[in-house]
Structures are given as C-alpha cells and as structure tokens.
Design a protein around this motif. Sequence first.
Motif, PDB file in Angstrom:
ATOM      1  N   LYS A  61       0.826  -1.200   0.000  1.00 55.82           N
ATOM      2  CA  LYS A  61       0.000   0.000   0.000  1.00 55.82           C
ATOM      3  C   LYS A  61       0.863   1.254   0.000  1.00 55.82           C
ATOM      4  N   VAL A  62       1.860   1.260   0.881  1.00 58.73           N
ATOM      5  CA  VAL A  62       2.746   2.422   0.954  1.00 58.73           C
ATOM      6  C   VAL A  62       3.419   2.653  -0.393  1.00 58.73           C
ATOM      7  N   ALA A  63       3.899   1.561  -1.003  1.00 55.78           N
ATOM      8  CA  ALA A  63       4.615   1.690  -2.284  1.00 55.78           C
ATOM      9  C   ALA A  63       3.692   2.261  -3.361  1.00 55.78           C
ATOM     10  N   LEU A  64       2.483   1.707  -3.426  1.00 53.58           N
ATOM     11  CA  LEU A  64       1.552   2.174  -4.464  1.00 53.58           C
ATOM     12  C   LEU A  64       1.169   3.629  -4.228  1.00 53.58           C
ATOM     13  N   GLU A  65       0.901   3.962  -2.936  1.00 53.86           N
ATOM     14  CA  GLU A  65       0.542   5.349  -2.612  1.00 53.86           C
ATOM     15  C   GLU A  65       1.665   6.285  -3.047  1.00 53.86           C
ATOM     16  N   SER A  66       2.928   5.892  -2.704  1.00 52.95           N
ATOM     17  CA  SER A  66       4.054   6.772  -3.033  1.00 52.95           C
ATOM     18  C   SER A  66       4.201   6.899  -4.541  1.00 52.95           C
ATOM     19  N   MET A  67       4.002   5.756  -5.236  1.00 48.33           N
ATOM     20  CA  MET A  67       4.123   5.795  -6.696  1.00 48.33           C
ATOM     21  C   MET A  67       3.069   6.759  -7.254  1.00 48.33           C
ATOM     22  N   ARG A  68       1.845   6.644  -6.718  1.00 48.42           N
ATOM     23  CA  ARG A  68       0.762   7.501  -7.188  1.00 48.42           C
ATOM     24  C   ARG A  68       1.115   8.967  -6.926  1.00 48.42           C
ATOM     25  N   GLN A  69       1.645   9.208  -5.743  1.00 42.86           N
ATOM     26  CA  GLN A  69       2.017  10.566  -5.376  1.00 42.86           C
ATOM     27  C   GLN A  69       3.018  11.131  -6.379  1.00 42.86           C
ATOM     28  N   LYS A  70       4.041  10.322  -6.687  1.00 39.61           N
ATOM     29  CA  LYS A  70       5.098  10.779  -7.604  1.00 39.61           C
ATOM     30  C   LYS A  70       4.502  11.135  -8.980  1.00 39.61           C
ATOM     31  N   ILE A  71       3.626  10.229  -9.459  1.00 43.26           N
ATOM     32  CA  ILE A  71       3.070  10.463 -10.804  1.00 43.26           C
ATOM     33  C   ILE A  71       2.219  11.731 -10.825  1.00 43.26           C
ATOM     34  N   ARG A  72       1.429  11.890  -9.756  1.00 41.45           N
ATOM     35  CA  ARG A  72       0.501  13.023  -9.753  1.00 41.45           C
ATOM     36  C   ARG A  72       1.211  14.355  -9.643  1.00 41.45           C
ATOM     37  N   THR A  73       2.286  14.388  -8.879  1.00 43.11           N
ATOM     38  CA  THR A  73       2.917  15.686  -8.635  1.00 43.11           C
ATOM     39  C   THR A  73       3.901  16.044  -9.735  1.00 43.11           C
TER      40      THR A  73
ATOM     41  N   ASP B 212      -8.807  -3.608  -2.294  1.00 43.57           N
ATOM     42  CA  ASP B 212      -8.610  -2.182  -2.588  1.00 43.57           C
ATOM     43  C   ASP B 212      -7.248  -1.964  -3.210  1.00 43.57           C
ATOM     44  N   LEU B 213      -6.277  -2.772  -2.775  1.00 45.23           N
ATOM     45  CA  LEU B 213      -4.926  -2.627  -3.335  1.00 45.23           C
ATOM     46  C   LEU B 213      -4.934  -2.890  -4.831  1.00 45.23           C
ATOM     47  N   LYS B 214      -5.702  -3.909  -5.210  1.00 42.48           N
ATOM     48  CA  LYS B 214      -5.740  -4.252  -6.626  1.00 42.48           C
ATOM     49  C   LYS B 214      -6.282  -3.054  -7.422  1.00 42.48           C
ATOM     50  N   LYS B 215      -7.282  -2.381  -6.833  1.00 40.95           N
ATOM     51  CA  LYS B 215      -7.866  -1.218  -7.510  1.00 40.95           C
ATOM     52  C   LYS B 215      -6.839  -0.103  -7.619  1.00 40.95           C
ATOM     53  N   LEU B 216      -6.078   0.070  -6.548  1.00 45.90           N
ATOM     54  CA  LEU B 216      -5.039   1.109  -6.562  1.00 45.90           C
ATOM     55  C   LEU B 216      -4.049   0.822  -7.683  1.00 45.90           C
ATOM     56  N   MET B 217      -3.676  -0.456  -7.770  1.00 46.53           N
ATOM     57  CA  MET B 217      -2.737  -0.882  -8.808  1.00 46.53           C
ATOM     58  C   MET B 217      -3.338  -0.594 -10.189  1.00 46.53           C
TER      59      MET B 217
ATOM     60  N   SER C 101     -10.239   2.307  -8.810  1.00 46.09           N
ATOM     61  CA  SER C 101     -10.981   2.765  -7.636  1.00 46.09           C
ATOM     62  C   SER C 101     -11.917   3.935  -7.940  1.00 46.09           C
ATOM     63  N   GLN C 102     -12.042   4.308  -9.219  1.00 42.89           N
ATOM     64  CA  GLN C 102     -13.031   5.322  -9.633  1.00 42.89           C
ATOM     65  C   GLN C 102     -12.872   6.658  -8.902  1.00 42.89           C
ATOM     66  N   GLY C 103     -11.630   7.041  -8.577  1.00 44.95           N
ATOM     67  CA  GLY C 103     -11.433   8.311  -7.860  1.00 44.95           C
ATOM     68  C   GLY C 103     -11.667   9.505  -8.769  1.00 44.95           C
ATOM     69  N   GLU C 104     -11.368  10.674  -8.255  1.00 50.18           N
ATOM     70  CA  GLU C 104     -11.527  11.918  -9.012  1.00 50.18           C
ATOM     71  C   GLU C 104     -10.722  11.836 -10.312  1.00 50.18           C
ATOM     72  N   ILE C 105     -11.412  11.979 -11.419  1.00 47.63           N
ATOM     73  CA  ILE C 105     -10.752  11.698 -12.699  1.00 47.63           C
ATOM     74  C   ILE C 105      -9.721  12.762 -13.078  1.00 47.63           C
TER      75      ILE C 105
END
Length: 896
Positions: free
Chosen positions: A69-81, A114-119, A146-150
């Motif tokens: 979870k931490v890894a995916l969150e951090s990866m997401r953070q990096k991509i978004r910023t 939920d992790l799978k959705k994050l992935m 996870s259908q978050g804010e597009i």
Amino acid sequence: MSKTPDPNSTDASGSKSTKEEATIKVPSKDPKKKDDKKDEDLSEEDLALKQQLELYVERAQDADPGLQKVALESMRQKIRTSTSSMTSVPKPLKFLRPHYGTLKGYYEKMPDSDLKKLMADILSVLALTMSAEGERESLKYRLVGSQGEIGSWGHEYVRNLAGEISQEYVKRQSEEASIDDLMELVQQIVAFHMKHNAEPEAVDLLMEVEDLDLLVEHVDNTNYKRTCSYLTSSAKYLPGPDDMLVLDIAYTIYMKFEEYPSALVTALYLDNTQYVKQVFTSCDDLLRKKQFCYILARHGQTFELDEEMCAEDEEREGLQEIINNTKLSEGYLTLARDIEVMEAKTPDDIYKPHLLDGRASAGASVDSARQNLASTFVNAFVNAGFGQDKLMTVPSEVSSGGASTSWLFKNKEHGKASAAASLGMILLWDVDSGLAQIDKYFHSTDTHVIAGALLGVGIVNCGIKNECDPALALLAEYIDKEDPSIRIGAIMGLGLAYAGSQNEQIRSKLTPILGDSKVSLDVLAFTAISLGLVYVGSCNEEIAQAIIFALMERSESELGEPFARLLPLGLGLLYLGKQESVEATAEVSKTFNEKIRKHCDMTLLSCAYAGTGNVLKVQHFLGQCAQHFEKGETFQGPAVLGIAMVAMAEELGLEMAIRSLEHLLQYGEQNIRRAVPLALALLCISNPKVNVMDTLSRLSHDSDSEVAMAAIISLGLIGAGTNNARIAGMLRNLSSYYYKEANLLFCVRIAQGLVHLGKGLLTLSPYHSEHFLLSPTALAGLVTLLHACLDMKAIILGKYHYILYFLTLAMQPRMLLTVDENLKPLSVPVRVGQAVDVVGQAGRPKTITGFQTHSTPVLLAAGDRAELATEKYIPLSPILEGFVILKENPDYRDDQ
C-alpha cells in the motif's frame, strides 16, 4: 562497460522470490544494452528518482499488504505531482515504462482488494504512454480501478480516456453489449471538461457516444455561450440528421439561459415554427420581442403573431408591422441620407464613357434599342429603393411632353415591359408611393406596358407583407388574360410579392394553369417558378403533383426547349434545403422523358441539399460532371450549379469547391464550362474574392461567347452592391473590347449595373446573421436567375430579360442601423472590422480585427462584423446586423 548497479541490491528487505521476478522481467521488457549509457546521462536527482521508482515497483509486489500500500501510494504521489512540458513525457512515467509489463503481470495474480484497484489506477495512467495502439488498456484499467476523481491525473489522461471511450463505444454498439459503465465515466469526463474550459472536447465526446442531452445539465452561465457557438458551428460539418440534433441541443441551452435572440436564430435555421413561437411565448419583454421581429423580417419569414405570443392588440399590431418589413424602406433611406448618396445617378455615371478611348463611345449608337434596354436595367439596379431617378420618375411638367413616358417608349416591344417594371425597382419596398406611381401604366393600351406594370407591382411588394394584400388584389384579375406577356407579368409579380408566404389563394389561382394543356410553355414555366417561390421549402405535395403532371404531358419536342428546364426548377424550389424529403419526388422524376430526366434529377438534388454543405452530394455532382458526351447534355449545367449550392454553406467547403470548379474548366465539355462562371458567382455572391475575380476576368475573353457572357454576368454578381473599383475597371475595359457585339455589350452593361447595386448599399448574399442563416427566398431568386443564365441566348438575350428582376428577392441593405426604444434611429459609435472565427478558442479572444470606428448607420461588407464601441447602451441582439434595438445600460456611469 560496467554493468548498471542493480537498484534492488541496495535494499534487501524485499523477499528473495520477488527480487528474482523483477530482475528477470525487467530485461525481458528492454533487453537493449543502451540502458547502460542512459543512466550515465541522468542528473543526480533523476537517478535518485529512477532508483526510488524501481524500488516502489519491487515493493508493490511485496507479500506484505501494508508495504504494498505504501509503495503504491508513493508511486501515485510521484506520478501526480510530476509536471510535464509540451514535448516530453513526465519523468515518473518515463522511468516506469520498462516495468509496465512486470506490473501488469503481477496485477493479474493479485487477489481482489482495494490494493488491486489502486494498482489498476496506476496501470491506467501508465497505459497512457505504454499501451499498444488500439488496445484501450488505459480505459480497461480505469473501469476496474478505484473510480477516484478523474481530473487528478491531469488533462492529458482525461483526453486519452475520452478517445478510448469513443472507440470502445463503437465496438460495444456493434456487439450490442451494455454501455452503462462507459456512460458513468463519460459523465465524469464531461463534468471535468466543462469545468476546465474545454467545452469543445466535452461536446465531441458526447457526439461520439451519441448522448448530447447530457450536455444540458452540465452547462452553466459561464460557459453556455462557448458551448453553443461550438455546437452551431460544428453542425455544418455533420451528416444529417445529426446536424439538426446538435442544433436542437443548442436551442435548448439558449432557452435555458434566456438567450432568446440566439435561440430564435437557431430555431430559424432548424426551420421549426414551434420553436419560433416558443421564443415569443417564453419572453415577456416587449422590446426584446421587437428585436425578434426584426430578425424574422430580415430572414424573410412570413409569420403571424397570435394572442398567445403577444396579448395586447396594439402591441401585437406594432410587432406584426415590423415582421411585415414595412419599415425597411424608411431605414434604408436613413442610411442613404447618412452616407449622402441620395442624389439620383444616370447610367452614364456608371458607364463613365469619358474614361474610354474614342471607338467605344462611337459604337454606342449601334443597336440603340438594345442599349436603351440595358440602360433601363442599370438605372433600376443603381437607384433601387431610392424612390427617384433621372429616367423613370422625372415629373412630366419638367420637360415638354413628359420625360418618364418618353423613356418608356425609347424601348421596343418587350423592352417596354422591363422599363415599366423598373419603376417598381426604383420604388422598391415603398408600397404606398410605389403603387400610386405605377398606376398610370395600367391605363396604357400597350400590352407590354401593362405586363411591366404588373411585374412592377410585384417588385415593389417584394419582401414586404401587407394586411390588405394590394398585390393580390391588383394582379389576380390579369392571371387569366389572353395575352401571354400580361399573364407572365402577373404570375411573376405574384411570385415576387408573395415569395415564401405559402399563400393558399395564390395556389388555387395558379395551379389550374399547370393543368391546362393549351398554355404556352413560357407561361407554364413562370407559373411553376412562381409557385415554387411562394411555397419555397414547404414540400407541398399538391403543387409538386401538378408540376410533375405538367412535365409528363408535354411533347418531346417541347421538353427540349430552354423553358421546359425551368419546370423542374419550380419543383426543386418546393424542396429547397429540405434534404431527404425530396426522395419520393426524385424517384417519380426518373420516369420522365429521357430528354429531361437527368436534368430534373440534378435540379431536385441540388435544391434539396442547397446550403447544407453535404460532402457526399458535392462528390455526386462532380461525378456527373466528369462524364463526357458526344452531343451536349443539358443536365450537367444544373450539376455544376449544384456543387456551388451545396458547398456555399461554410468557408472550407467553399474554398474546395472553387478549386474543383477550376478543374472542371480545364477538363469539362463546353456545356460545363458555361455553367462554371455561374457557380463561381453563387459561391462568392456580393463577395469579390480576388482569385475568383481573376478567373472570371480570364473567362470573359473566352472564345466561346456563351462562356464569356456567363463570366461577365458573374463578375457583376460577385461584385453586386460593392462598388468594387477593380471589377468596375474590368467591365469598362470589356465594354470597349466588345463594343461591336450587341449581346456581349448588353451583358457588360447589366454587370455594371449590378456592381453599383443600390449605389453600393445593397447586397445579394442570401446569408445573414454572421453567415449563419440562409434566407430561402433570397437563394431561390438567385438560383432561378442562374438557371435562366444557363441558356443566355434564349432567355435573357431573348425577350425574357425581365427574369433579371428575380434578383429583387435577394436584395437587402447591407447595413447596421441602431434604433432606440421607440425605434427611432440612434447614432452610436461602433467598431467595424474583419470577423475572426473564435469558436473553441481559449479565453476571450478579439472577435474582429483591423477595425475602424464609425457612427451608425454603417455599411457592412462581406465578412465584416460590428461591435459597439460604447458601454452606454446594450444591444438586444448579439449579432449586430440590420436593425438592432439598443437599450440604455443602467450601470453606465459617465466619467466626466
């Protein structure tokens, strides 16, 4: 070269198995040795980022869900910023490219969570740069994510998704699969686009998924104008029936935000009377209703107001008067006085014989009746609507014996008809004084003079409606007279006076003539045209039947006559711009005699698709023109005109049509070459484009005199009402070049008259409201004249020159006249400049360029747009053309 340090070895907390999996898979994705070099070029922070991301990829495949979870969150953070420039891919995406396959493989093995959705979310973004063409992986992972804010992944991602959705939609439609999940995503994307000023992209997506109704709930006060301007301008490029659907949505949006004038213009484009009524009933401000009436009057729409649309009788009468166009003459003369051109002009002021060498003026005495006839037309065109001239309206006391009658009798036989009718043109739109002055000709003993007077009555009433129908009362009794010229005068007069009105009385009076087998062909042709004009675009079955029977009854020899070809035109006018509605009639026309069958087919198609810009129809007409025949076929003329009629709808198609017509000139047979100048004239009517002007100038010296005549008339039409000095110069030179050839000289004179139409205050363009609306009656008048010009010798140079008066239907003042709340002229500063197409542009771009500031009333050339240069007033119509009512701006503060 040293091997790149394996980032995995820097940290041993990952379990052994995943290490191996990662190291095996990475090279499989990118086995090239170039990788070694790349790392040396990277800056330190990039290298750190790269290693960090590779670490995340490894951790994301860890057995421990917390670490994952931490890894995916951090990866997401990096991509978004990460930010990206226009030219480069964002760095995180770039460094994660080699691992796309790894992550994809691992995703398949993950249990649902939920992790799978994050992935899935991350894979969806990576697919943006990685996915193979046509795989639509970005969409696939988005739908299971996870259908978050597009919008949080950025615009580019949303755009890419929209593209994939439209492909997926087409695929699912063909398989008839469910599309609910797609539509949910579409909802989100549209909302995102509408918030971020990307209205065109939202509209495009909804068109792809065929659900434009969604748009109505997403527009708001800030973006509805931009949305609608994109909708209305894209309508011209859509195939039917989509084009009408798009405009329907635009109408709905305009009504929702009470942008009534624009809603009315859209309703007129749709030709939907219900919608027009709705605009009147929804709005309760009398001033705004008056502005609607001005718009209707300019469009030439016959429209009766009822109690529902305006309850007060007195107010309703006032509004009806505006719709009936009774104020047009007054406004036009206001403009003329302001520009100081009231002084009447003589034909010689136009010909300027003093600028030519001796030989031309010496030739002027040749064939003088023909020259006088030409001067009659020139005089009528130049002084159109001014109510005074120096040939026809001169009071008889001034010179002994009365000059006005004497000019009439300087014309021979049928020439007198045109001369008498020219009085109607001079008094154009001024019904009361016009009828009073024409009255004296009714007492003449000469049938031609009476015929001309009847036609004159029609011309004066052209575009003006009147409660007591004076034209019908005067002309009705002459319809069944013995003399064919009197009958034609009355029939054509009715056609002009009641064009577009769908008047039942006229139908019942004229239809019997079509069924009379003893009637001469010319009377029959004029009857068909007049009925076509009165019922233009109405698809009236009974009249169509009557014209079809008339065509079937005539003998083969008669169908070969030039006038027989105007019967199909009358039929075509009934379907003007009505697209598919013509199909049944077109089928019937295939049963006609082969002499006229193809001609009728081309004419019907060209009328039905006029002003639609339908590309397939243009191709069809080009195909017809490509055929070569031994003996000249008449149907290719209407086909060439058809190209112009269909393509005149928008700028792009118009330019392409001009180029196609150039090719036809090079490869086409003679009969095609004769029609090309006329098609060019229709494409650039009252809009002299330099390239077209040069082409016509070249053709005006053509060895085939028919081509030369068509080119000369066309020069007059493209310059109509512009006073264009270059065309005027060309025509003067032509008049000395052709000084010995009466027919060609006659055409040159007519063209000179057209260029100076209304002393440069009138236009013949059927388009108005910033080239959006096409007035059906105006187009019908132009097309009728052009069809007649396909056979110049028989019709215009024969004894039917009064066909030129069909142009009256298209004549409109090219003015902007601002009026106050009591409809009295009000002079305000306006900026007039070249219109700029700002559809879909970001921000608030300037809508005009190269402007000058004038006080109203002002003239607008083709492609000009005006905007108010003061904030003291608010215009009640967004389009500043014709009559515009201004109301005072309550928030305006004078600085002084």
